[in-house]
Design an enzyme around this catalytic site. Structure first.
Site, PDB file in Angstrom:
ATOM      1  N   SER A  22       0.823  -1.213   0.000  1.00 32.44           N
ATOM      2  CA  SER A  22       0.000   0.000   0.000  1.00 32.44           C
ATOM      3  C   SER A  22       0.855   1.260   0.000  1.00 32.44           C
ATOM      4  O   SER A  22       0.330   2.371   0.087  1.00 32.44           O
ATOM      5  CB  SER A  22      -0.942  -0.001   1.216  1.00 32.44           C
ATOM      6  OG  SER A  22      -0.221  -0.192   2.416  1.00 32.44           O
ATOM      7  N   ASN A 109      -1.860  -2.620  13.306  1.00 30.10           N
ATOM      8  CA  ASN A 109      -3.308  -2.375  13.292  1.00 30.10           C
ATOM      9  C   ASN A 109      -3.691  -1.125  14.078  1.00 30.10           C
ATOM     10  O   ASN A 109      -4.498  -0.318  13.613  1.00 30.10           O
ATOM     11  CB  ASN A 109      -4.056  -3.598  13.832  1.00 30.10           C
ATOM     12  CG  ASN A 109      -3.867  -4.807  12.928  1.00 30.10           C
ATOM     13  OD1 ASN A 109      -3.317  -4.678  11.824  1.00 30.10           O
ATOM     14  ND2 ASN A 109      -4.297  -5.969  13.370  1.00 30.10           N
ATOM     15  N   THR A 154     -39.569  26.735  -9.399  1.00 37.45           N
ATOM     16  CA  THR A 154     -39.790  25.351  -8.986  1.00 37.45           C
ATOM     17  C   THR A 154     -40.034  24.613 -10.295  1.00 37.45           C
ATOM     18  O   THR A 154     -40.563  25.179 -11.255  1.00 37.45           O
ATOM     19  CB  THR A 154     -41.015  25.190  -8.055  1.00 37.45           C
ATOM     20  OG1 THR A 154     -42.175  25.607  -8.778  1.00 37.45           O
ATOM     21  CG2 THR A 154     -40.882  26.032  -6.790  1.00 37.45           C
ATOM     22  N   HIS A 155     -39.607  23.364 -10.366  1.00 37.48           N
ATOM     23  CA  HIS A 155     -39.690  22.571 -11.616  1.00 37.48           C
ATOM     24  C   HIS A 155     -38.975  23.270 -12.767  1.00 37.48           C
ATOM     25  O   HIS A 155     -39.321  23.075 -13.926  1.00 37.48           O
ATOM     26  CB  HIS A 155     -41.134  22.290 -12.023  1.00 37.48           C
ATOM     27  CG  HIS A 155     -42.013  21.830 -10.891  1.00 37.48           C
ATOM     28  ND1 HIS A 155     -42.152  20.516 -10.541  1.00 37.48           N
ATOM     29  CD2 HIS A 155     -42.762  22.535  -9.996  1.00 37.48           C
ATOM     30  CE1 HIS A 155     -42.971  20.414  -9.495  1.00 37.48           C
ATOM     31  NE2 HIS A 155     -43.346  21.636  -9.146  1.00 37.48           N
ATOM     32  N   LYS A 282     -17.536  30.329 -28.570  1.00 35.87           N
ATOM     33  CA  LYS A 282     -17.874  29.679 -27.298  1.00 35.87           C
ATOM     34  C   LYS A 282     -17.063  30.154 -26.104  1.00 35.87           C
ATOM     35  O   LYS A 282     -15.879  30.455 -26.227  1.00 35.87           O
ATOM     36  CB  LYS A 282     -17.686  28.162 -27.433  1.00 35.87           C
ATOM     37  CG  LYS A 282     -18.628  27.547 -28.432  1.00 35.87           C
ATOM     38  CD  LYS A 282     -19.934  27.178 -27.801  1.00 35.87           C
ATOM     39  CE  LYS A 282     -19.792  25.756 -27.372  1.00 35.87           C
ATOM     40  NZ  LYS A 282     -20.959  25.147 -26.886  1.00 35.87           N
ATOM     41  N   ASN A 284     -17.031  28.425 -22.433  1.00 37.94           N
ATOM     42  CA  ASN A 284     -17.658  27.303 -21.731  1.00 37.94           C
ATOM     43  C   ASN A 284     -17.384  27.313 -20.223  1.00 37.94           C
ATOM     44  O   ASN A 284     -16.265  27.584 -19.802  1.00 37.94           O
ATOM     45  CB  ASN A 284     -17.149  25.979 -22.306  1.00 37.94           C
ATOM     46  CG  ASN A 284     -17.563  25.790 -23.749  1.00 37.94           C
ATOM     47  OD1 ASN A 284     -18.623  26.259 -24.156  1.00 37.94           O
ATOM     48  ND2 ASN A 284     -16.721  25.129 -24.514  1.00 37.94           N
ATOM     49  N   GLU A 289     -18.789  22.501 -14.750  1.00 41.37           N
ATOM     50  CA  GLU A 289     -19.156  21.168 -15.224  1.00 41.37           C
ATOM     51  C   GLU A 289     -18.274  20.083 -14.607  1.00 41.37           C
ATOM     52  O   GLU A 289     -18.744  19.002 -14.249  1.00 41.37           O
ATOM     53  CB  GLU A 289     -19.052  21.110 -16.751  1.00 41.37           C
ATOM     54  CG  GLU A 289     -20.117  21.952 -17.440  1.00 41.37           C
ATOM     55  CD  GLU A 289     -19.843  22.091 -18.932  1.00 41.37           C
ATOM     56  OE1 GLU A 289     -19.842  21.071 -19.636  1.00 41.37           O
ATOM     57  OE2 GLU A 289     -19.596  23.226 -19.389  1.00 41.37           O
ATOM     58  N   TYR A 316      -9.397  -6.450  12.804  1.00 40.46           N
ATOM     59  CA  TYR A 316      -8.792  -6.007  11.557  1.00 40.46           C
ATOM     60  C   TYR A 316      -8.875  -7.088  10.484  1.00 40.46           C
ATOM     61  O   TYR A 316      -8.703  -8.273  10.747  1.00 40.46           O
ATOM     62  CB  TYR A 316      -7.315  -5.622  11.773  1.00 40.46           C
ATOM     63  CG  TYR A 316      -6.632  -5.184  10.485  1.00 40.46           C
ATOM     64  CD1 TYR A 316      -6.741  -3.872  10.040  1.00 40.46           C
ATOM     65  CD2 TYR A 316      -5.916  -6.087   9.697  1.00 40.46           C
ATOM     66  CE1 TYR A 316      -6.147  -3.467   8.856  1.00 40.46           C
ATOM     67  CE2 TYR A 316      -5.320  -5.688   8.508  1.00 40.46           C
ATOM     68  CZ  TYR A 316      -5.433  -4.379   8.093  1.00 40.46           C
ATOM     69  OH  TYR A 316      -4.850  -3.990   6.922  1.00 40.46           O
ATOM     70  N   GLN A 321      -7.453  -2.101   4.136  1.00 38.62           N
ATOM     71  CA  GLN A 321      -6.428  -1.312   3.450  1.00 38.62           C
ATOM     72  C   GLN A 321      -7.053  -0.543   2.284  1.00 38.62           C
ATOM     73  O   GLN A 321      -6.510   0.463   1.832  1.00 38.62           O
ATOM     74  CB  GLN A 321      -5.314  -2.249   2.955  1.00 38.62           C
ATOM     75  CG  GLN A 321      -4.177  -1.550   2.261  1.00 38.62           C
ATOM     76  CD  GLN A 321      -2.964  -2.446   2.117  1.00 38.62           C
ATOM     77  OE1 GLN A 321      -2.250  -2.700   3.069  1.00 38.62           O
ATOM     78  NE2 GLN A 321      -2.745  -2.943   0.905  1.00 38.62           N
ATOM     79  N   LYS A 324      -8.107   3.571   2.203  1.00 36.83           N
ATOM     80  CA  LYS A 324      -7.309   4.783   2.002  1.00 36.83           C
ATOM     81  C   LYS A 324      -7.504   5.449   0.655  1.00 36.83           C
ATOM     82  O   LYS A 324      -7.747   6.666   0.591  1.00 36.83           O
ATOM     83  CB  LYS A 324      -5.828   4.478   2.241  1.00 36.83           C
ATOM     84  CG  LYS A 324      -5.566   4.239   3.695  1.00 36.83           C
ATOM     85  CD  LYS A 324      -4.189   3.724   3.972  1.00 36.83           C
ATOM     86  CE  LYS A 324      -4.226   2.917   5.251  1.00 36.83           C
ATOM     87  NZ  LYS A 324      -5.071   1.692   5.172  1.00 36.83           N
TER      88      LYS A 324
HETATM   89  N1  ARG Z   1      -1.182  -1.290   5.233  1.00 36.26           N
HETATM   90  C1  ARG Z   1      -2.083  -1.856   6.175  1.00 36.26           C
HETATM   91  C2  ARG Z   1      -3.446  -1.165   6.045  1.00 36.26           C
HETATM   92  O1  ARG Z   1      -3.489  -0.166   5.462  1.00 36.26           O
HETATM   93  C3  ARG Z   1      -1.575  -1.672   7.560  1.00 36.26           C
HETATM   94  C4  ARG Z   1      -2.117  -2.646   8.557  1.00 36.26           C
HETATM   95  C5  ARG Z   1      -1.601  -3.972   8.274  1.00 36.26           C
HETATM   96  N2  ARG Z   1      -1.938  -4.901   9.273  1.00 36.26           N
HETATM   97  C6  ARG Z   1      -1.893  -6.210   9.084  1.00 36.26           C
HETATM   98  N3  ARG Z   1      -2.245  -6.963  10.055  1.00 36.26           N
HETATM   99  N4  ARG Z   1      -1.565  -6.724   7.930  1.00 36.26           N
HETATM  100  O2  ARG Z   1      -4.446  -1.628   6.500  1.00 36.26           O
END
Ligand code: ARG
Length: 462
Positions: A22, A109, A154-155, A282, A284, A289, A316, A321, A324
């Site tokens: 990651s 974790n 409205t509408h 034009k 724009n 948009e 966990y 993961q 993110k």
């Molecule tokens: N890169 C992992 C995540 O974003 C970190 C936690 C990893 N923990 C594990 N037990 N593999 O979730």
């Protein structure tokens, strides 16, 4: 070699390593990861879980690593599993056994749960600042347009007259609520999870409150399983960001309409509009948009997060993961859109003449005509029916309510007098909607003052 290699007899498959890693996206949390590790190391030293000089050496080296990452003299290893493993590996490479002590009484974790909370708290503060800038622009424009008549719809059909200020302030109210949602979300996110360990806390005598204080958290999480496996703070933020985008998108849609030659209510500054590759005439509204378009991905991120979490057993799971990229994308998209919208709105020129002309079409004062009769004693339903017949008459004669002669009015009701024309004058129609929440200039000024004080803005525009 992986840190966890001890239990394994083979190197990790290269494809799996890439699949699992990651760092390509979680490296953005390096500052928070380092700060969290510094607090953890200091706490381990203070609690005598590791020697104080080791704690000091860890904190000092973490500071150097941060500087090197900031300046680019140290670069992220794309083969590292994640930002947490990367920084620990660099530490260990440099400090040997001392580096290996950092992860005492900690798991990735609780580490990732900490980093993500810290990272998002920082981003929320930035987004709230951008929202304040947008609010300041909307309020400033509203202050200049409390008498600017705008057709209300409205509408998408002309309905009743309002003012441009009242319309802008409707958006200001939405964005102020968005700010409140972010504040609420921040408050719930503001709980320090370190000490939850992998899932069942730890046997070491750690001091969670100390780390919380050092890292600027107002409280600690109360349950180790929840501390490492809750991602509702991400989902809640994603939802709040989706609402910001929804509000920006509705405003964008109106700007697109208002810029068209059919409306011509506003004109974008040349620096905030784009041309066509083939049609020379034009201009724009691409920015509006694109904001409208980007709402799709932010809403998609919310759905992705909800779906990732919906079937996960405690605590966990690696599925998490996936949180993110989704939340980071929503954060960045909202920031980008806010940063672009505020100056576009600030430089946009309104055209009160066309707004007023549009308001004069479409029998926008028909309700006021009916109210005129009602105020003279006629039941509203009868007044409504008569006004409908008057509108039909106007259409037949190609007139408006303002131009239809009094004799025609009198044919429908003897209650009509010369003062009717004043009652259906657009400025009067707006001015008489003079109750809290209404579009009358006096009320909109009060509304502006209330929002300014709620947001802590200075009362007088300087
Ligand atoms: N890169 C992992 C995540 O974003 C970190 C936690 C990893 N923990 C594990 N037990 N593999 O979730």
């Amino acid at each position: 070699m992986k840190m966890w290699a001890g239990r394994f007899s083979k190197e990790l498959d290269e494809g799996v390593n890439d699949f699992n890693s990651s760092i390509s996206f979680d490296h953005v949390m390096f500052r928070e990861d380092i700060e969290g590790s510094m607090a953890h190391a200091a706490m381990l030293g203070a609690q005598k879980i590791i020697p104080q000089e080791d704690a000091d050496a860890l904190v000092a080296e973490l500071g150097k690593i941060r500087e090197e990452l900031e300046s680019g003299t140290l670069t992220f290893d794309p083969n590292a599993e994640d930002i947490h493993m990367f920084i620990e590996a660099v530490l260990t490479e440099r400090l040997g056994d001392v580096g290996k002590r950092l992860h005492t009484a900690r798991s990735r974790n609780d580490q990732v749960a900490l980093d993500l909370r810290m990272y998002l708290k920082n981003r929320i503060a930035e987004i709230r600042e951008l929202l304040r800038e947008l609010l300041a622009v909307l309020i400033e424009k509203a202050e200049q347009n409390t008498d600017t008549i705008l057709p209300g719809y409205t509408h998408l059909q002309i309905a009743q007259p309002v003012t441009f200020a009242h319309h802008l302030m409707a958006y200001a109210q939405m964005f102020a609520r968005d700010d409140g949602r972010l504040a609420g979300c921040y408050g719930r996110m503001d709980a320090m999870p370190l000490g939850s360990g992998a899932l069942a806390a730890t046997t070491y005598p750690i001091d969670r409150e100390r780390a919380a204080k050092q890292l600027g958290f107002s409280k600690i999480t109360e349950n180790s399983l929840d501390g490492v496996s809750d991602r509702d703070f991400c989902i809640e933020l994603a939802a709040a960001l989706s609402l910001i985008m929804t509000h920006l998108s509705r405003l964008s849609e109106e700007i697109v309409l208002w810029c068209s030659s059919e409306y011509k209510f506003v004109e974008l500054d040349d620096a905030f509009a784009t041309g066509s590759s083939i049609m020379p005439q034009k201009k724009n509204p691409d920015v509006a948009e694109l904001v409208r378009g980007k709402t799709g991905r932010v809403n998609g991120n919310l759905m992705a997060l909800l779906t990732v979490m919906k079937g996960l057993p405690l605590a966990y799971n690696k599925d998490m993961q996936e949180d993110k990229e989704a939340i980071f994308d929503s954060v960045e998209t909202v920031k980008l859109c806010l940063k672009t919208m505020s100056p576009m709105l600030r430089t946009m020129r309104e055209n009160p003449g066309t707004m007023r002309k549009a308001a004069a079409k479409g029998f926008i004062n028909a309700t006021d005509c009916a109210d005129y009769l009602t105020k003279k004693g006629m039941p509203f339903r009868d007044a409504y029916r008569i006004t409908g017949q008057l509108v039909a008459k106007c259409i037949e004669r190609n007139e408006t309510l303002e131009t239809l002669p009094l004799s025609e009015y009198k044919a429908f009701s003897n209650l009509f007098e010369e003062d009717l024309y004043r009652a259906i004058d657009l400025a009067v129609c707006v001015g008489q909607r003079n109750i809290p929440g209404g579009p009358a200039p006096e009320q909109v000024k009060r509304q502006i003052a209330e929002l300014k004080s709620r947001m802590g803005f200075p009362a007088k525009a300087d």
